[in-house]
Design an enzyme around this catalytic site. Structure first.
Site, PDB file in Angstrom:
ATOM      1  N   HIS A 176      17.013  67.442 -16.464  1.00 18.43           N
ATOM      2  CA  HIS A 176      17.009  67.522 -17.931  1.00 18.43           C
ATOM      3  C   HIS A 176      15.821  68.468 -18.414  1.00 18.43           C
ATOM      4  O   HIS A 176      15.507  68.677 -19.537  1.00 18.43           O
ATOM      5  CB  HIS A 176      16.671  65.960 -18.278  1.00 18.43           C
ATOM      6  CG  HIS A 176      17.795  64.839 -18.221  1.00 18.43           C
ATOM      7  ND1 HIS A 176      18.657  64.586 -19.293  1.00 18.43           N
ATOM      8  CD2 HIS A 176      18.431  64.282 -17.135  1.00 18.43           C
ATOM      9  CE1 HIS A 176      19.473  63.894 -18.803  1.00 18.43           C
ATOM     10  NE2 HIS A 176      19.376  63.780 -17.539  1.00 18.43           N
ATOM     11  N   ASP A 393      10.695  73.384 -23.279  1.00 20.59           N
ATOM     12  CA  ASP A 393      11.581  72.169 -23.481  1.00 20.59           C
ATOM     13  C   ASP A 393      12.947  72.363 -22.755  1.00 20.59           C
ATOM     14  O   ASP A 393      13.640  73.425 -23.434  1.00 20.59           O
ATOM     15  CB  ASP A 393      11.378  71.840 -25.026  1.00 20.59           C
ATOM     16  CG  ASP A 393      11.369  70.473 -25.340  1.00 20.59           C
ATOM     17  OD1 ASP A 393      11.792  69.613 -24.473  1.00 20.59           O
ATOM     18  OD2 ASP A 393      10.995  70.007 -26.287  1.00 20.59           O
TER      19      ASP A 393
HETATM   20  C1  G6P Z   1      11.654  63.771 -20.210  1.00 19.62           C
HETATM   21  C2  G6P Z   1      12.155  63.524 -18.855  1.00 19.62           C
HETATM   22  C3  G6P Z   1      12.676  62.052 -18.579  1.00 19.62           C
HETATM   23  C4  G6P Z   1      11.798  61.340 -18.853  1.00 19.62           C
HETATM   24  C5  G6P Z   1      11.126  61.355 -20.223  1.00 19.62           C
HETATM   25  C6  G6P Z   1       9.959  60.375 -20.733  1.00 19.62           C
HETATM   26  O1  G6P Z   1      12.637  63.720 -21.246  1.00 19.62           O
HETATM   27  O2  G6P Z   1      13.208  64.546 -18.644  1.00 19.62           O
HETATM   28  O3  G6P Z   1      13.109  62.024 -17.160  1.00 19.62           O
HETATM   29  O4  G6P Z   1      12.049  59.935 -18.586  1.00 19.62           O
HETATM   30  O5  G6P Z   1      10.747  62.730 -20.426  1.00 19.62           O
HETATM   31  O6  G6P Z   1       8.867  60.482 -19.466  1.00 19.62           O
HETATM   32  P1  G6P Z   1       8.399  59.196 -18.726  1.00 19.62           P
HETATM   33  O7  G6P Z   1       7.320  59.747 -17.782  1.00 19.62           O
HETATM   34  O8  G6P Z   1       7.805  58.374 -19.949  1.00 19.62           O
HETATM   35  O9  G6P Z   1       9.736  58.620 -18.226  1.00 19.62           O
END
Ligand code: G6P
Length: 491
Positions: A176, A393
């Site tokens: 992602h 991003d």
């Molecule tokens: C990004 C990453 C995700 C992640 C999200 C939130 O979008 O690609 O994998 O889940 O951020 O971050 P966190 O550390 O809270 O999961």
């Protein structure tokens, strides 16, 4: 050894297992406490969940991931028609695998080293251990020949581990976040292991074509594989290719949003009324500017505030006429760089408001909260200009949601060229967030744009989002994963 261990679980034939499995760091649910003190699960907000939940509900699938409470072991359960398989993480895993290797090594490394990545062997050891735990949990519940779709940078070793244990599976991986160029990736002491971990997948998906080609260039440089077009082909050993050495294909599959759901919410009378109320509570300014981000150094929040502050100081924008609403949702709060960023952003907001606020009006309404989707749609509707100024991003779904919510074609998007979304939302006003003057001109251009011009741009971007929504994203990825390799591609 590892493969044998995993196989032991997989061969327990008590039940056929699931045909489609998503594996992600987190399960798509949060635990909530009701008024009566009763605990229950609620679907969590966020890009990844929004993206995959509809697909999961349509198929008889399962989701493997961490449930959010350190040290707690839970049995599989069901929520919102999705079977959930919890993987336990304890405090040490959170510190070493999640805050450490995932978010203080890989995250900054993959985002153009905006802050310096840290390399620690203890973090790497724990990352391997946790990835193995996810692979084992998946191997245990997958039906013969099942499709497994592994998500994101936290789990890059899972494809290879799974393939070794279960060569019968069809394995996809989607990254992602951006994938760095070989020059940056080469810093990683464990670069070869990470690349080989990913190459265990039949298809590795990326947000942008540039990410897929960075990955293939890294494969060519740092592994024994031969890269031919989009394929990374393993070396042929004397006995021929072993079952665990597969051909891996890299492709770009830009993720999107549930465009129809966003548009429907934007027509909900309650949400429309809430949008009006938000504007009113801000003092009915002529222009509402909006920033919505996780509080992360990749998002360019400080650059955005600098540009906005200079526009106020230059007298190009007046408090009362305009207001900037900045939602900065709490994120990774135990990681030092995130704590530093919070202090820096709050100092800037305090300085700018101290300088420019009047008794009646504020320059920046800063909100350090997360909001439910309905409130977010109301905010998008209340805003005239959306500012997405990330330094790097993977995609940025907020930009897409803002466009999709403005079904009357009002509003304008100022968008960083360093987002994945910039490849698709080409009718937005693209800016380089490092160029403060360029960003100021972009904001002024959005403010002064002829409404017929902005409506035409918004309409074209909305049409793109209707044709390329999250359902088409997952459908395209899974169709590609199901497709056998054309034999002549290897000749
Ligand atoms: C990004 C990453 C995700 C992640 C999200 C939130 O979008 O690609 O994998 O889940 O951020 O971050 P966190 O550390 O809270 O999961």
């Amino acid at each position: 050894m590892e493969a044998e261990l995993l196989n032991e679980h997989a061969s327990g034939n008590e039940k056929p297992g699931y045909d489609f499995i998503v594996v992600a760091n987190r399960l798509p649910v949060d635990r909530v406490e009701g008024d009566d003190g009763e605990l229950s699960w609620r679907r969590s907000p966020g890009g990844l969940v929004t993206a995959i939940a509809p697909v999961m509900q349509e198929s008889d699938g399962a989701w493997v991931g961490w449930h959010g409470s350190p040290g707690e072991e839970l049995e599989p359960f069901e929520n919102d028609r999705i079977s959930l398989i919890p993987v336990p993480l304890d405090e040490e895993d959170l510190e070493l695998y999640y805050e450490g290797f995932s978010n203080s090594t890989l995250w900054p490394l993959y985002h153009d080293v905006i802050v310096p990545p840290e390399f620690h062997r203890t973090w790497w050891d724990n990352y391997k251990k946790v990835n193995k735990r996810f692979a084992e949990a998946t191997a245990k519940v997958a039906a013969h020949g099942a499709t497994v779709w592994v998500q994101d940078y936290q789990l890059q070793l899972v494809p290879k581990l799974l393939r070794e244990a279960r060569p019968d599976l069809r394995i996809g991986f989607f990254n992602h976040i951006p994938f760095p160029s070989p020059g940056i990736f080469s810093q990683l002491p464990w670069r070869k292991q990470i690349l080989e971990g990913l190459a265990g997948a039949d298809v590795v998906g990326f947000q942008r074509t540039a990410d897929a080609s960075n990955f293939l260039r890294c494969m060519r440089r740092y592994t024994d594989r031969t890269v031919k077009g989009s394929l990374a082909i393993p070396p042929v050993s004397s006995e021929g290719n072993s079952a665990s050495l597969n051909i891996c294909r890299a492709e770009a599959h830009p993720i999107s949003i549930d465009t129809r759901q966003v548009a429907e919410m934007a027509h909900d009378p309650e949400i429309m009324a809430r949008a009006k109320q938000i504007r009113h509570e801000l003092g009915d300014p002529k222009t509402v500017l909006l920033g919505v981000d996780r509080l992360d150094y990749t998002k360019g929040i400080r650059h955005r505030l600098k540009a906005y502050g200079e526009l106020l100081a230059d007298g190009e924008i007046h408090v009362g006429d305009a207001c900037l609403v900045q939602v900065a949702s709490p994120s990774r709060e135990n990681v030092e760089r995130y704590q530093q960023l919070k202090d820096q952003v709050e100092l800037m907001v305090g300085n700018l408001n101290g300088e420019h606020d009047t008794m009646e009006h504020t320059a920046i309404r800063y909100l350090h909260h997360s909001y439910p989707m309905r409130e977010m749609i109301a905010l998008y509707l209340a805003a005239d200009i959306m500012l997405v100024t990330s330094l790097r991003d993977g995609m940025n779904l907020v930009a897409k949601e803002f466009v999709a919510a403005h079904t009357d074609d009002t509003g304008m998007l100022v968008l960083s060229e360093f987002t994945g979304a910039a490849d698709q939302l080409t009718q937005s006003l693209l800016v380089n967030p490092h160029d403060i003057d360029g960003m100021k001109s972009g904001i002024l251009r959005a403010l002064r744009m002829d409404p017929t011009d902005s409506a035409r741009r918004m309409r074209r971007m909305r049409r793109h989002l209707r044709e390329h929504d999250v359902a088409s994203w997952s459908k395209a990825f899974l169709a590609s994963l199901a497709q056998p390799l054309p034999i002549d591609s290897l000749v």
